[in-house]
Motif scaffolding. Structure first.
Motif: not given
Length: 306
Positions: A122, A125, A139, A270, A273
Motif C-alpha cells: 500500500a 501504491w 494493488l 492502506y 488507498l
C-alpha cells in the motif's frame, strides 16, 4: 483493549451519508482499478503492458516465493526511516524515479503492487499515486496470502528485464505537513482519519513508551486499518458498502478532503488507498503521529475526538 474502531455505524446509516463510489474488484473484473483481483493478475501474467512488483522491506521474502514474472521493489527504495530512525518518510522524486526504473517500469505500463505485507504494498501504491501514476497502478487485493491460498503458481526465479524509464509528475498538495494540518483543524471541509489501533489513538500505549505524546490529533476519527480487510494474513478488502460504513461517521461527502495518518505512515497508506477508492480528495500526512506527537502541538488523550 480491542483493536477495532471506537464507534461503528450501520450500513443503512452509511448509505444515508455517502453516495455511490467505485466498487472493490470482483473476480470477473475486466479493467484495472485501484484494487485488482488475483484472477485479473493471473489473466495478465504474460501481458507485457503489466508490471508486477513484489514489495517488501527484505529481499528474502521475495526469494522465498513470488508471483511468476514479478520483480522485487525494496520498500527502502521509496521510503526512508526518517530522523530519528523510527519513521517512514517519502524519498525524493529522483530517488523514487530511480527505484521504479530499477524495477524495469516503463511509461505506458500498468503497475500492480503486492506483497506478503499489505502495508508495504500500500505504501508503494500511495507513492505512485502521489507521483501521478495512480491511474496506472493497482494493488492486488489479498496479496501473496490470497495468491497462495488459491493454489496459484509461485516462483523463486528472478525474471530478466531491462532498466525502465518513467515520467513522474508529483501531484501538488497531496502530501501535507504538520503546519497544514494545524491550519485546518477547525476546517469543516477537512476530516482527519487516524489509522491506528485503540491503544495508540487513546494514548493508553504511553506514547510508544514515552517517546511521543500519548493520544491523537484533535478532531481525528479513528478507523484502524485492519477494519478494512478480512484478515491481516489474507488482506482482501471488505465489500465497498462495508468500507463506506466505516467512513460514514466522518460525514465527509464525495470529493471532500480526508487526511490520513498513523504512527509512521505505513498503516495510513492502506487507509489512503481506501479513501481514494471511495472518491475522496485524499491527503497524506507523512510525518504522522511520530512527527505530531513529538512536538509542541495540541493533542487529545482518551476516547473523545476533541
Amino acid at each position: 483493549m480491542r483493536k477495532g474502531p471506537l464507534k461503528r455505524v450501520s450500513l443503512a446509516a452509511a448509505m444515508g451519508v455517502l453516495f455511490s463510489f467505485p466498487a472493490a474488484p470482483a473476480a470477473s473484473q475486466t479493467a484495472p482499478g485501484f484494487l485488482v483481483s488475483t484472477d485479473w493478475v493471473a489473466a495478465h501474467l504474460d501481458d507485457p503492458s503489466v508490471v508486477l512488483l513484489h514489495v517488501d522491506g527484505r529481499r528474502t521474502a521475495y526469494e522465498e516465493g513470488h508471483i511468476p514474472g514479478a520483480r522485487f521493489l525494496e520498500l527502502n527504495g521509496i521510503a526512508w526511516p526518517g530522523d530519528p530512525d523510527v519513521g517512514t518518510e517519502m524519498r525524493t522524486p529522483a530517488e523514487i524515479d530511480a527505484a521504479f526504473e530499477g524495477a524495469g517500469v516503463r511509461d505506458g505500463q500498468h503497475v500492480v503492487v503486492y506483497g506478503a505485507n499489505p502495508l508495504a504494498a500500500a505504501r508503494a501504491w500511495m507513492t505512485l499515486d502521489v507521483m501521478g501514476w495512480g491511474d496506472a497502478a493497482s494493488l492486488m487485493d489479498g496479496g501473496m496470502g490470497a495468491w497462495r491460498e488459491e493454489g496459484r503458481p509461485v516462483s523463486t526465479e528472478e525474471p530478466e528485464f531491462a532498466e525502465g524509464s518513467v515520467t513522474l509528475t508529483p501531484r501538488p498538495g497531496v502530501v501535507v505537513d504538520s503546519d497544514w494540518v494545524l491550519a485546518h483543524l477547525e476546517d469543516p471541509a477537512v476530516s482527519l482519519l487516524d489509522a491506528r489501533p485503540d491503544d495508540e489513538y487513546t494514548g493508553a500505549d504511553g506514547g510508544m513508551g514515552g517517546r511521543v505524546h500519548g493520544g491523537h490529533i484533535p478532531g481525528a476519527y479513528q478507523i484502524y486499518w485492519e477494519e478494512f480487510v478480512e484478515s491481516r494474513p489474507i488482506h482482501r478488502a471488505h465489500p465497498v458498502e462495508e468500507i463506506q460504513a466505516l467512513f460514514a461517521p466522518m460525514g465527509a461527502e464525495p470529493g471532500s478532503t480526508v487526511v490520513v495518518y498513523c504512527m509512521v505512515g505505513l498503516r495510513a497508506s492502506y487507509a489512503y488507498l481506501m479513501a481514494r477508492m471511495l472518491g475522496y480528495d485524499a491527503k497524506f500526512y507523512d510525518g504522522s503521529w511520530m512527527d505530531w506527537g513529538s512536538r509542541d502541538l495540541p493533542y487529545v488523550s482518551g476516547t473523545s475526538r476533541r
